[in-house]
Design a protein around this motif. Structure first.
Motif, mmCIF file in Angstrom:
data_model
loop_
_atom_site.group_PDB
_atom_site.id
_atom_site.type_symbol
_atom_site.label_atom_id
_atom_site.label_comp_id
_atom_site.label_asym_id
_atom_site.label_seq_id
_atom_site.Cartn_x
_atom_site.Cartn_y
_atom_site.Cartn_z
ATOM 1 N N ILE A 149 1.864 -5.389 6.704
ATOM 2 C CA ILE A 149 0.923 -6.480 6.973
ATOM 3 C C ILE A 149 1.706 -7.725 7.363
ATOM 4 N N GLN A 150 1.349 -8.340 8.456
ATOM 5 C CA GLN A 150 2.015 -9.540 8.933
ATOM 6 C C GLN A 150 1.368 -10.789 8.335
ATOM 7 N N GLY A 151 2.215 -11.753 7.990
ATOM 8 C CA GLY A 151 1.706 -12.995 7.422
ATOM 9 C C GLY A 151 2.603 -14.155 7.792
ATOM 10 N N GLN A 152 2.392 -15.287 7.141
ATOM 11 C CA GLN A 152 3.212 -16.471 7.376
ATOM 12 C C GLN A 152 3.387 -17.220 6.071
ATOM 13 N N SER B 155 6.527 -9.710 7.931
ATOM 14 C CA SER B 155 5.767 -8.874 6.997
ATOM 15 C C SER B 155 5.662 -9.594 5.658
ATOM 16 N N GLU B 156 4.521 -9.417 5.007
ATOM 17 C CA GLU B 156 4.317 -10.066 3.711
ATOM 18 C C GLU B 156 5.361 -9.606 2.705
ATOM 19 N N ILE B 157 5.789 -8.356 2.849
ATOM 20 C CA ILE B 157 6.803 -7.825 1.934
ATOM 21 C C ILE B 157 8.092 -8.616 2.068
ATOM 22 N N ASN B 158 8.529 -8.890 3.298
ATOM 23 C CA ASN B 158 9.766 -9.655 3.511
ATOM 24 C C ASN B 158 9.608 -11.117 3.121
ATOM 25 N N LEU B 159 8.467 -11.701 3.450
ATOM 26 C CA LEU B 159 8.259 -13.124 3.171
ATOM 27 C C LEU B 159 8.297 -13.419 1.677
ATOM 28 N N GLU B 160 7.803 -12.469 0.870
ATOM 29 C CA GLU B 160 7.786 -12.688 -0.576
ATOM 30 C C GLU B 160 9.196 -12.701 -1.158
ATOM 31 N N LYS B 161 10.154 -12.074 -0.492
ATOM 32 C CA LYS B 161 11.516 -11.971 -1.022
ATOM 33 C C LYS B 161 12.410 -13.140 -0.616
#
Length: 382
Positions: free
Chosen positions: A244-247, A280-286
């Protein structure tokens, strides 16, 4: 005179005439009763086949949608006639007009004769004892058309894989051909066909495509339409997932400085900015703000003063920049040099030379003084 004799003759034979008429009436009554009530009746509701030439199709019967249409056939025979022996049909190629058969070429509402045939030789002898209704039927006919319509897959529930979503879904085949009356086809074309709801929990592989056999909801189509599918027709949906893509906005990202001359320094060197990234939301959270590289290139700074320096932002792997500051303002001053206590080399050499000359003079003075003292002492002893 002759008329009087004729009437007198009738009066004399009246009893005989009445007897004849009575017998005739009784015979007719007995025949009627036997024919209608004395034989075994078999009532059959048989479907009516609608024949056409491929150019026109029936869409309505007596103002109602034409789906199934049958005739009631009554067989007055001691022997029952099987339903398969009876064939009823309407031929759309010709209609009734004032008792005449007329070819059908235009759309409209017309009267058509219903024809009943006996296909079994054993029942053919009883054909003249058949009764059926209706004898005619009022049908609306339209030009036959064909169209391709889209099939759209539908889903229910949620994916069991966190942080992923469907980014590609392919249905094969994704269109079907329908045919029927012009108005019915136009209505069906305006509304896409959907599939049965597919439970998203069936999709469990986030790296490889998942293929699922699906069933379109053909039952929602008008039953008067013909669908070009067979019992062996197969519809396969292939689904691919992606993160999932996010910002995300990150505050407190420290600016680093590059290419600043050694004799210069920045007075406001603790500068923090905000950077927005997408990925990706997964990467942004890290991501931690310290992992974002923001650099001010000071190659254009040549001396003390105020400068507007452009910024270069390098996002962490797997992300891209959504928003960033374009530049920052810095204040630059020259570095103050420490004063050296020692003299320059040449001056020091001169000083050392001068020091050596003074020492020699002093030594000579001391020697002279010592000599004079020795002479004085010698004279005193004499």
């Amino acid at each position: 005179m002759k008329q009087k004799k004729f009437l007198d003759g009738i009066r004399k034979k009246k009893p005989e005439i009445l007897n004849v008429l009575l017998c005739l009436g009784l015979s007719i009554l007995i025949s009627f009763v036997y024919y209608n009530y004395g034989s075994v009746k078999t009532v059959i509701n048989t479907a009516v086949e609608i024949k056409d030439d491929g150019m026109m199709v029936a869409t309505e019967k007596d103002g109602q949608p034409l789906r199934e249409f049958s005739v009631r056939v009554t067989v007055k025979s001691a022997d029952k006639v099987d339903e398969s022996a009876i064939h009823a049909f309407v031929d759309l190629r010709s209609r009734l007009n004032n008792g005449q058969y007329v070819a059908v070429t235009d759309e409209g509402v017309y009267d058509f004769p219903v024809v009943v045939e006996v296909n079994a030789p054993a029942a053919a002898s009883e054909f003249n004892k058949f009764e059926y209704s209706p004898k005619t039927v009022k049908l609306k006919v339209e030009h036959k058309t064909e169209e391709w319509i889209k099939i759209i897959p539908t889903f229910s529930g949620e994916l069991s894989i966190k942080g992923y979503e469907i980014y590609e879904k392919t249905l094969e085949p994704d269109m079907i051909k329908i045919s029927g009356g012009r108005s019915i086809v136009e209505t069906a074309k305006a509304e896409a066909i959907t599939t049965e709801a597919i439970d998203l929990k069936r999709i469990t592989n986030k790296f490889m495509p998942t293929s699922i056999d699906v069933t379109p909801n053909f039952s929602r189509l008008d039953s008067r339409l013909k669908i070009s599918v067979t019992p062996e027709s197969k519809f396969t949906l292939t689904v691919k997932l992606s993160p999932i893509q996010g910002q995300q906005n990150y505050n407190g990202v420290k600016v680093g400085f590059a290419n600043l001359m050694e004799d210069l320094e920045i007075t406001n060197d603790s500068i923090y900015v905000s950077v927005s990234l997408k990925g990706s939301e997964i990467n942004l959270e890290k991501i931690d703000p310290s992992g974002i590289s923001v650099t001010a290139d000071c190659v254009s700074v040549k001396g003390a003063g105020t400068y507007e320096i452009p910024l270069t932002v390098v996002p962490p792997p797997g992300t891209s920049i959504l928003d960033q500051p374009s530049s920052i303002r810095i204040w630059v001053k020259e570095v103050e040099k420490a004063v050296e206590e020692s003299l320059p080399a040449e001056r020091q050499a001169e000083s050392e030379g001068e020091a050596e000359s003074e020492t020699e003079v002093l030594e000579k003075v001391e020697e002279k003084i010592e000599t004079e003292l020795e002479e004085v002492q010698e004279q005193e002893l004499l």
